[in-house]
Motif scaffolding. Structure first.
Motif, PDB file in Angstrom:
ATOM      1  N   GLU A 118       5.280  -6.681  14.211  1.00  0.00           N
ATOM      2  CA  GLU A 118       5.710  -7.764  15.085  1.00  0.00           C
ATOM      3  C   GLU A 118       6.385  -8.861  14.273  1.00  0.00           C
ATOM      4  O   GLU A 118       6.358  -8.858  13.032  1.00  0.00           O
ATOM      5  CB  GLU A 118       4.512  -8.321  15.855  1.00  0.00           C
ATOM      6  CG  GLU A 118       3.882  -7.308  16.806  1.00  0.00           C
ATOM      7  CD  GLU A 118       2.727  -7.888  17.587  1.00  0.00           C
ATOM      8  OE1 GLU A 118       2.414  -9.088  17.395  1.00  0.00           O
ATOM      9  OE2 GLU A 118       2.113  -7.142  18.374  1.00  0.00           O
ATOM     10  N   CYS A 163      10.862  -3.992  14.734  1.00  0.00           N
ATOM     11  CA  CYS A 163       9.648  -4.545  15.342  1.00  0.00           C
ATOM     12  C   CYS A 163       8.645  -3.493  15.820  1.00  0.00           C
ATOM     13  O   CYS A 163       7.454  -3.771  15.897  1.00  0.00           O
ATOM     14  CB  CYS A 163      10.024  -5.471  16.507  1.00  0.00           C
ATOM     15  SG  CYS A 163      10.758  -7.026  15.941  1.00  0.00           S
ATOM     16  N   ASP A 164       9.112  -2.300  16.175  1.00  0.00           N
ATOM     17  CA  ASP A 164       8.169  -1.315  16.723  1.00  0.00           C
ATOM     18  C   ASP A 164       8.569   0.093  16.308  1.00  0.00           C
ATOM     19  O   ASP A 164       9.693   0.340  15.877  1.00  0.00           O
ATOM     20  CB  ASP A 164       8.107  -1.414  18.253  1.00  0.00           C
ATOM     21  CG  ASP A 164       9.475  -1.315  18.883  1.00  0.00           C
ATOM     22  OD1 ASP A 164      10.107  -0.251  18.748  1.00  0.00           O
ATOM     23  OD2 ASP A 164       9.925  -2.298  19.511  1.00  0.00           O
ATOM     24  N   GLN A 167       1.183  -6.175   8.895  1.00  0.00           N
ATOM     25  CA  GLN A 167       0.523  -7.127   9.790  1.00  0.00           C
ATOM     26  C   GLN A 167      -0.039  -8.270   8.962  1.00  0.00           C
ATOM     27  O   GLN A 167      -0.826  -8.042   8.031  1.00  0.00           O
ATOM     28  CB  GLN A 167      -0.611  -6.457  10.580  1.00  0.00           C
ATOM     29  CG  GLN A 167      -0.128  -5.456  11.627  1.00  0.00           C
ATOM     30  CD  GLN A 167      -1.278  -4.828  12.396  1.00  0.00           C
ATOM     31  OE1 GLN A 167      -2.444  -5.065  12.108  1.00  0.00           O
ATOM     32  NE2 GLN A 167      -0.948  -4.014  13.392  1.00  0.00           N
TER      33      GLN A 167
END
Length: 376
Positions: free
Chosen positions: A31, A349-350, A366
């Motif tokens: 993220e 992002c993903d 993260q």
């Protein structure tokens, strides 16, 4: 050239991280504000350049800490090498602010790493090459040429120095009209300096044009055409000898002298040049979609990469920060699976963005921590 591993300690939001890279595509995902771009930025600093985000050295140190360290193991010129950069702040910075080592030997500054570790970076800020004014595109040309032609910096600084002198003279003429007698000399010097800059820029653009067009064709699956035009007021400058370019500018400075005196500034020369991006023969700035503009800058960056490889015989590492957004599946597939013989680090992002990755590694970041690694 291949980056084998990178170790970071107290670098931005990363307290401690060690990453073993794949020789091909490395996807760093997570993220926003988790540390993906920080990792890319740390790699870029080993080129000897400043942060591509415009950050000062002290801003790279983790909040509350007094120093940070980055270390890489890489393969260059068929031999394994190491490099490290340590930054200091607060009381520790009173004696020194930075330590740089190459193969355990100290260097005077990180700029000495230039020519040892090569990389080309794309970040969202580079979209200004299409969207913003000519100064961004001139800066790109000047930076790219300087990488492969060190003496170009001298040409550019000499031009800027003489341009400043002529502009000062233009402003002073209102109070000291007798200084007009010196104008001819300054114009001769300025035209010579301008010719050196334009000569290099024109030939550089002429060499990267087919390379950029080829990359863009691959990105767009052959559906669109891309081109670059160097705009300097001279037709086909890449075919003109330097003396012809010098004579052109000398005549231009004489022709525009009255207007220059009225404005108090030099109205023509390399400081007014531009680089035009075209998609299907139309100006990309006006008619290109977000995806086309992003693809155009990517094509330009990959062409820059090819030029570095051609001149230095080293294949630069490709750093693609937040490149997947606004690209369709076909364009993503090209970046993930068709940049052959290049080591690539791409952030997104993903995991949806790299579902089509056929070979490489993915790293989940993260809060500055490496949470998951997958091999493809």
């Amino acid at each position: 050239m291949k980056l084998e591993s990178i170790e970071l300690t107290n670098f931005r939001n990363i307290q401690s991280l060690q990453l073993e890279a794949a020789p091909g595509v490395n996807v760093i995902y997570g993220e926003n504000a988790q540390g993906k771009t920080n990792l890319t930025e740390a790699i870029w600093l080993f080129t000897g350049a400043k942060s591509f985000r415009g950050a000062k050295d002290k801003e790279l140190i983790r909040f509350g800490e007094t120093c940070c360290k980055s270390k890489i193991h890489f393969c260059s010129e068929l031999r394994k090498q190491t490099a490290s950069i340590q930054l200091f702040s607060g009381e520790m910075a009173s004696a020194k602010t930075k330590e740089v080592f190459l193969n355990e030997l100290p260097l005077e500054s990180s700029s000495e790493l230039a020519g040892q570790f090569y990389a080309v970076v794309f970040s969202p800020a580079h979209l200004s090459l299409v969207r913003e004014g000519p100064s961004f595109r001139r800066k790109f040309l000047d930076t790219a040429i300087s990488q492969i032609l060190p003496r170009y910096d001298h040409y550019l600084h000499e031009y800027q120095r003489i341009l400043l002198q002529r502009n000062t003279l233009l402003k002073d003429l209102a109070r000291f009209p007798q200084l007009i007698d010196t104008m001819e000399i300054w114009e001769e010097h300025l035209s010579k300096a301008a010719a050196a800059v334009v000569f290099c820029r024109a030939r550089y653009v002429n060499r990267i044009r087919p390379k950029a067009a080829e990359v863009y064709e691959g990105i767009s699956s052959g559906k669109e055409q891309f081109d670059l035009h160097y705009l300097c007021g001279i037709k086909q400058p890449e075919e003109r000898p330097r003396d012809d370019i010098r004579e052109f500018f000398l005549q231009e400075y004489r022709r525009t002298r009255s207007a220059d005196i009225e404005r108090g500034a030099t109205l023509c020369g390399p400081h007014r040049d531009d680089l035009e991006f075209l998609v299907n023969g139309m100006p990309m700035k006006l008619y290109g979609s977000q995806g086309q503009q992003r693809s155009g800058v990517l094509a330009l960056k990959m062409a820059e990469c090819s030029m570095v490889e051609e001149v230095t015989s080293e294949t630069p590492i490709v750093l693609l920060d937040d490149v997947m957004s606004e690209l369709d599946a076909g364009r993503r597939d090209y970046l993930l699976n068709h940049l052959e013989n290049r080591q690539v680090f791409v952030t997104c992002c993903d995991d949806e963005s790299f579902r089509g990755l056929k070979e490489g590694k993915s790293f989940l970041i993260q809060a500055g921590h490496l949470m998951d690694i997958k091999a493809f």
